[in-house]
Write a protein that holds these residues in place. Sequence first.
Motif, PDB file in Angstrom:
ATOM      1  N   ARG A  49     -30.488 -24.513  29.181  1.00  0.00           N
ATOM      2  CA  ARG A  49     -29.147 -25.066  29.340  1.00  0.00           C
ATOM      3  C   ARG A  49     -29.068 -25.915  30.603  1.00  0.00           C
ATOM      4  N   HIS A  50     -29.722 -25.474  31.654  1.00  0.00           N
ATOM      5  CA  HIS A  50     -29.739 -26.239  32.895  1.00  0.00           C
ATOM      6  C   HIS A  50     -30.366 -27.613  32.666  1.00  0.00           C
ATOM      7  N   ARG A  51     -31.466 -27.652  31.934  1.00  0.00           N
ATOM      8  CA  ARG A  51     -32.116 -28.935  31.644  1.00  0.00           C
ATOM      9  C   ARG A  51     -31.203 -29.833  30.813  1.00  0.00           C
ATOM     10  N   GLU A  52     -30.539 -29.264  29.822  1.00  0.00           N
ATOM     11  CA  GLU A  52     -29.660 -30.061  28.958  1.00  0.00           C
ATOM     12  C   GLU A  52     -28.534 -30.710  29.774  1.00  0.00           C
ATOM     13  N   VAL A  53     -27.901 -29.922  30.636  1.00  0.00           N
ATOM     14  CA  VAL A  53     -26.803 -30.455  31.447  1.00  0.00           C
ATOM     15  C   VAL A  53     -27.340 -31.493  32.434  1.00  0.00           C
ATOM     16  N   THR A  54     -28.504 -31.238  32.996  1.00  0.00           N
ATOM     17  CA  THR A  54     -29.111 -32.184  33.933  1.00  0.00           C
ATOM     18  C   THR A  54     -29.418 -33.509  33.248  1.00  0.00           C
ATOM     19  N   GLU A  55     -29.946 -33.459  32.041  1.00  0.00           N
ATOM     20  CA  GLU A  55     -30.262 -34.690  31.313  1.00  0.00           C
ATOM     21  C   GLU A  55     -28.994 -35.465  30.967  1.00  0.00           C
ATOM     22  N   ARG A  56     -27.928 -34.756  30.636  1.00  0.00           N
ATOM     23  CA  ARG A  56     -26.658 -35.431  30.382  1.00  0.00           C
ATOM     24  C   ARG A  56     -26.138 -36.119  31.633  1.00  0.00           C
ATOM     25  N   PHE A  57     -26.288 -35.446  32.757  1.00  0.00           N
ATOM     26  CA  PHE A  57     -25.862 -36.031  34.031  1.00  0.00           C
ATOM     27  C   PHE A  57     -26.686 -37.278  34.346  1.00  0.00           C
ATOM     28  N   MET A  58     -27.987 -37.199  34.167  1.00  0.00           N
ATOM     29  CA  MET A  58     -28.857 -38.341  34.456  1.00  0.00           C
ATOM     30  C   MET A  58     -28.501 -39.542  33.585  1.00  0.00           C
ATOM     31  N   ALA A  59     -28.264 -39.284  32.298  1.00  0.00           N
ATOM     32  CA  ALA A  59     -27.950 -40.378  31.373  1.00  0.00           C
ATOM     33  C   ALA A  59     -26.619 -41.026  31.733  1.00  0.00           C
ATOM     34  N   ALA A  60     -25.634 -40.215  32.061  1.00  0.00           N
ATOM     35  CA  ALA A  60     -24.318 -40.762  32.411  1.00  0.00           C
ATOM     36  C   ALA A  60     -24.379 -41.536  33.721  1.00  0.00           C
TER      37      ALA A  60
END
Length: 293
Positions: free
Chosen positions: A176-187
């Motif tokens: 879950r941490h990776r998923e949220v981090t990837e969303r943050f990076m993309a945004a």
Amino acid sequence: MNRPTADEQTALFEEHRRLLVGAAYRLLSSHSDAEDVVQEAWIRWSGVDPETIDEPRAYLLTITTRLALNRLRQLRTRRESYIGPWLPEPVSSDPRGDGAAAAELADDVSMAMLIVLESLSPLERAAFVLSDVFGMPSGEVAGALDRSPAAVRQLVHRARSHVEARQPRSVVDAARHREVTERFMAAAATGDLDGLMEVLSPDVALVTDGGGVRKAALRPIHGAEKVIRWLLGVLGRPDVEGLAPHLRTVNGELAIVTTSVEGVDSVLFLTVEDDHITALHAIRNPDKLGAVT
């Protein structure tokens, strides 16, 4: 009984080196300073007769702790004039090259814990590390800190209470941490305001450490809108062109490591609770990035 040879004395120290660096790193939040302290401990060790030492582990931890506390007092004086917030020095968990020992250390010492330890007094920090991390009995901790066992128990109690109070309450698992981090990076990469608002907690806090060398906020920033404004302002600067973000394991946790042709530019740690980022800690001071691949 024959006195141990110089080689045997060196071998005994080397058996404990990783342990000693781990103790010093937890006390100093700096891998380079920890290595320096352990080298000083070696000089002290090389001058004693090992036959007079009943417990080499406890003896070496005591030497290292005392040296680290002396160094910590010196560092705290310098930190009073530090430009902006001071954050711990990250260590990469990537074992390439000669970094295998550092990588093992990094896996054991999270950035989140180092940040919490920074809020303790030097003696509380030392008592907590020796007692709770390395399992030293209160009597040995008392000897190491030159305090009574009762005083040590009080130090450990206060430190434990403080650490527990400062720990995030609902930290997510690694996936879950990776998923949220990837969303943050993309945004962040696309300047997606809505995407950033969705992933950041309304009361998110951003702490940046540039050491007066690289662009960083001079004080913590609170609130999603202010954090986004600062992030996008920095990302839009011409001097960040050519920087590339990568997901790396640093201090045993996922982090965003931004690099340029000159090397590592910054390391960003995200605290994720439930579905949102509640804190961001960015280390940009180049003097602190030498242990990150």
